[in-house]
Enzyme design. Structure first.
Site, short mmCIF file in Angstrom:
data_model
loop_
_atom_site.label_atom_id
_atom_site.label_comp_id
_atom_site.label_asym_id
_atom_site.label_seq_id
_atom_site.Cartn_x
_atom_site.Cartn_y
_atom_site.Cartn_z
N SER A 122 0.80 -1.22 0.00
CA SER A 122 0.00 0.00 0.00
C SER A 122 0.84 1.28 0.00
O SER A 122 1.64 1.49 -0.91
CB SER A 122 -0.96 -0.05 1.18
OG SER A 122 -1.95 0.91 1.03
N HIS A 123 0.68 2.11 1.03
CA HIS A 123 1.37 3.40 1.06
C HIS A 123 2.78 3.28 1.63
O HIS A 123 3.50 4.28 1.70
CB HIS A 123 0.56 4.38 1.90
CG HIS A 123 0.36 3.88 3.30
ND1 HIS A 123 -0.46 2.83 3.60
CD2 HIS A 123 0.93 4.26 4.46
CE1 HIS A 123 -0.41 2.59 4.89
NE2 HIS A 123 0.42 3.44 5.44
N LYS A 135 -1.96 -8.97 0.52
CA LYS A 135 -3.33 -8.86 1.01
C LYS A 135 -4.12 -10.03 0.45
O LYS A 135 -3.90 -10.44 -0.68
CB LYS A 135 -3.98 -7.56 0.54
CG LYS A 135 -3.33 -6.26 1.05
CD LYS A 135 -4.14 -5.03 0.59
CE LYS A 135 -3.51 -3.73 1.07
NZ LYS A 135 -4.31 -2.53 0.73
N ASP A 287 -2.52 6.25 -3.50
CA ASP A 287 -1.36 5.61 -2.88
C ASP A 287 -0.81 4.48 -3.75
O ASP A 287 -1.23 4.31 -4.89
CB ASP A 287 -1.71 5.12 -1.47
CG ASP A 287 -2.70 3.97 -1.49
OD1 ASP A 287 -3.49 3.89 -2.45
OD2 ASP A 287 -2.68 3.14 -0.56
N ASP A 289 -1.23 1.26 -3.99
CA ASP A 289 -2.14 0.28 -4.59
C ASP A 289 -3.47 0.90 -5.02
O ASP A 289 -4.40 0.17 -5.38
CB ASP A 289 -2.37 -0.89 -3.64
CG ASP A 289 -2.98 -0.48 -2.31
OD1 ASP A 289 -2.81 0.68 -1.90
OD2 ASP A 289 -3.66 -1.33 -1.68
N ASP A 291 -5.94 2.60 -3.50
CA ASP A 291 -7.20 2.58 -2.76
C ASP A 291 -7.40 3.83 -1.89
O ASP A 291 -8.47 4.02 -1.33
CB ASP A 291 -7.37 1.30 -1.92
CG ASP A 291 -6.22 1.05 -0.97
OD1 ASP A 291 -5.26 1.84 -0.96
OD2 ASP A 291 -6.28 0.03 -0.25
N ARG A 292 -6.38 4.69 -1.80
CA ARG A 292 -6.54 5.91 -1.00
C ARG A 292 -6.73 7.13 -1.90
O ARG A 292 -6.39 7.08 -3.08
CB ARG A 292 -5.30 6.14 -0.14
CG ARG A 292 -5.09 5.06 0.90
CD ARG A 292 -3.97 5.43 1.83
NE ARG A 292 -3.84 4.40 2.85
CZ ARG A 292 -3.33 4.60 4.05
NH1 ARG A 292 -2.89 5.80 4.39
NH2 ARG A 292 -3.25 3.62 4.93
N GLU A 373 -12.61 6.10 5.97
CA GLU A 373 -11.68 6.19 7.10
C GLU A 373 -10.92 7.51 6.99
O GLU A 373 -10.71 8.03 5.90
CB GLU A 373 -10.68 5.04 7.06
CG GLU A 373 -11.31 3.67 7.19
CD GLU A 373 -10.24 2.60 7.39
OE1 GLU A 373 -9.97 2.28 8.55
OE2 GLU A 373 -9.69 2.10 6.40
N SER A 375 -7.91 7.86 7.17
CA SER A 375 -6.61 7.61 6.54
C SER A 375 -6.70 7.70 5.02
O SER A 375 -6.12 6.89 4.31
CB SER A 375 -6.09 6.25 6.97
OG SER A 375 -7.07 5.25 6.71
N LYS A 386 -11.67 0.22 -0.50
CA LYS A 386 -11.71 1.66 -0.70
C LYS A 386 -11.13 1.95 -2.09
O LYS A 386 -10.42 1.13 -2.64
CB LYS A 386 -10.96 2.38 0.41
CG LYS A 386 -9.52 1.94 0.65
CD LYS A 386 -9.02 2.61 1.92
CE LYS A 386 -7.54 2.36 2.17
NZ LYS A 386 -7.31 1.18 3.02
#
Ligand code: VG1
Ligand code: CO
Length: 553
Positions: A122-123, A135, A287, A289, A291-292, A373, A375, A386
């Site tokens: 991720s990040h 994951k 990010d 992957d 998702d953010r 979230e 984050s 997300k």
């Protein structure tokens, strides 16, 4: 398909191994230093544990892909060999091994796959000295449920052998199918299904008009991570934004050297652009992957908690949500801004522990439509992850329909609902024992806090958050400490479950403000008294030797 003859049935070996004791999935999968994942048997054991926890995977359909970070090539080859060794029926892999986390979720659902394995941290930073991660997603396309994650952990403690096929070097660069023994390996376009889903949810026509007038400018910073190809296809090709709209579009295995973290501190280049002369109308980033999401207006930062609340309030303006929302959910440390909107709309609002895996059952049961979230994570029932680009498209759609800029939409929101000031402080690379001692000491003091005075604030309640999933009935405990002040302030303290070196302490602060003359303060100033409360009751400096956080957002 002529690989069938050339390969014949691959030789499958059973390799003796010994369990590793550190393979308990964290907030979002297993995250470790690359060097740990590269140790003999480490990745193999964990993947075999996933397969074992699922009760075997013979004949199953598995989606695999990731953010392309360093070590992904080796990891992908290993996972394919283990999948073939364990008799997986069909392996669906994104071209080049790439799949953003939301695109993987989309593909799992579109293909009716049994599960997914996502290669990403991720990040977290990438590169040989950086982090790698795995994951695991279930058939609903979402992160393994808390219960499945625990089963994987238990299976990892029992792995004594794994089954792996000897395969020739495979290329994942060409679309199509190859048969490897009983397994069909299918390489798919990582973008197509996802982009088609976005076209169904949002009013692409209106957004296209926004760009066509030439006056609206977007800059999306892909941070050299996985969203580059998705963003170029969606913003530049399908929506007609000019070339150059997407910055740092080419995925790199070390993300260009910086962590692919779309917060206003790390994404400093984009922030500078948005604060500079002649800024674009909307700035956004995602990010590693995908998702953010980070959302910025000219000289204006949108807190993710506010973003969730604004999207919830205006959801009916977007085609995919025109029918209204069943309910919303937020993680516990996320500010209560969305709760106020839910109350106004007359829909339920759920408060869950940190991590997207807690939203899955609510989404599956149709109890919530949007969730988020603090984050930088926002999403909906269109997937079970997300979704960074989805959030950007949602904002674009709202701007196109209302004709209002980002800042006006958020200000209007504060004027209507009051403002939920929010801040987070992270203390990184702490000694894990000292961090645990800090948490434990505060937990032990909780019951004595109500009624005490700290500075100008009286504490009125304190507890350790626990959650009972209203659909699955599963209980989760120890999900963070909460302290409430008499004026509606809240301090939350928890330890991160995604770090790979030492412990990370996260402190969250929020308070609702309705005084119309106090809606435009700087968040740190508005929350300084709560920061003092945290220091006083938790003794952060005394426990950690630190006087200031590593990251304050
Ligand atoms: C962090 C965030 C959490 C998020 C998780 C995974 O977890 O706080 O909200 O769901 O990362 O995000 P923690 O345990 O470090 O606080 V990602 O983009 O890794 O999938
Ligand atoms: Co992520």
């Amino acid at each position: 398909m002529n690989e069938v003859e050339r390969l014949g049935a691959p030789v499958v070996r059973t390799v003796e191994s010994r369990p590793f004791s550190d393979q308990r999935p964290g907030t979002s999968g297993l995250r470790r230093k690359v060097a740990r994942f590269a140790e003999p048997h480490y990745l193999e054991n964990f993947v075999q544990a996933i397969f074992d926890a699922l009760g075997g995977v013979a004949g199953c359909t598995l989606v695999v892909g990731g953010d392309g970070r360093y070590f992904s090539d080796r990891a992908l080859a290993t996972i394919v060999a283990l999948a073939v060794g364990n008799g997986v029926g069909r392996l669906v892999v994104g071209r080049g091994g790439l799949l953003s986390t939301p695109a993987a979720s989309c593909l799992i659902r579109a293909r009716g796959a049994d599960f997914g394995v996502l290669l990403t941290a991720s990040h977290n930073p990438g590169g040989p000295d950086g982090d790698f991660g795995v994951k695991v997603n279930g058939p609903n396309g979402g992160p393994a449920s808390p219960e499945l994650a625990e089963r994987i952990w238990r299976a990892s403690l029992a792995v004594e052998r794994y089954r792996i096929a000897d395969l020739p070097a495979l290329s994942f660069d060409r679309l199509g199918e190859v048969r490897l023994g009983a397994t069909v390996l299918e390489v798919v376009d990582p973008v197509a299904d996802y982009a088609a889903l976005m076209e169904r949810l949002f009013d692409f026509e209106r957004i296209r008009e926004l760009f066509a007038r030439g006056r609206f400018r977007l800059r999306f910073d892909a941070l050299h991570a996985v969203t580059g190809p998705y963003a170029v296809e969606i913003f530049e090709r399908r929506l007609g934004a000019p070339p150059g709209t997407v910055l740092h579009a080419e995925p790199r295995e070390d993300f260009g050297g910086a962590p692919p973290d779309p917060n206003p501190v790390v994404a400093a280049e984009l922030v500078a652009l948005m604060n500079g002369d002649d800024p674009p109308d909307l700035g956004a980033a995602s990010d590693g992957d995908g998702d953010r999401n980070l959302i910025l207006g000219p000289g204006f930062y949108v807190n993710p908690c506010d973003s969730l609340a604004v999207l919830t309030h205006h959801a009916r303006l977007v085609p995919g949500y025109a029918r209204g929302l069943a309910g919303v959910a937020r993680s516990m440390p996320t500010s209560r801004a969305v709760d106020r909107v839910a109350a106004r709309l007359g829909i339920p609002c759920y408060e869950t522990p940190v991590g997207w895996k807690y939203f899955g059952s609510l989404l599956d049961a149709g109890r919530v439509t949007l969730c988020g979230e603090e984050s930088f994570g926002t999403g909906s029932d269109h997937l079970r992850e997300k979704d960074g680009l989805w959030a950007v498209l949602f904002w674009l759609n709202l701007i196109a329909v209302t004709g209002k800029p980002v800042r006006a939409l958020v200000r209007e929101h504060w004027q209507t609902f009051g403002r939920d000031y929010f801040a987070r402080h992270d203390y990184e690379h702490l000694d894990p024992e000292r961090a645990a001692a800090l948490y434990g000491a505060l937990r032990d003091r909780l019951s004595s806090l109500p009624g005490t005075q700290v500075g100008e604030r009286t504490l009125v309640a304190a507890d350790e958050f626990r959650y009972r999933d209203p659909v699955a009935g599963v209980e989760s405990e120890g999900e963070g400490l909460r302290i409430f002040t008499e004026d509606g302030g809240r301090v939350v303290l928890r330890l991160s479950g995604t770090d790979t070196e030492g412990a990370t302490l996260r402190l969250y602060f929020d308070r609702h403000e309705t005084d119309p003359t106090r809606l435009e303060l700087a968040a740190p100033a508005a929350l300084a008294d709560l920061v003092a409360v945290a220091e006083e009751v938790a003794g952060i400096a005394a426990h950690t030797g630190r006087t200031r956080p590593d990251l304050a957002i």
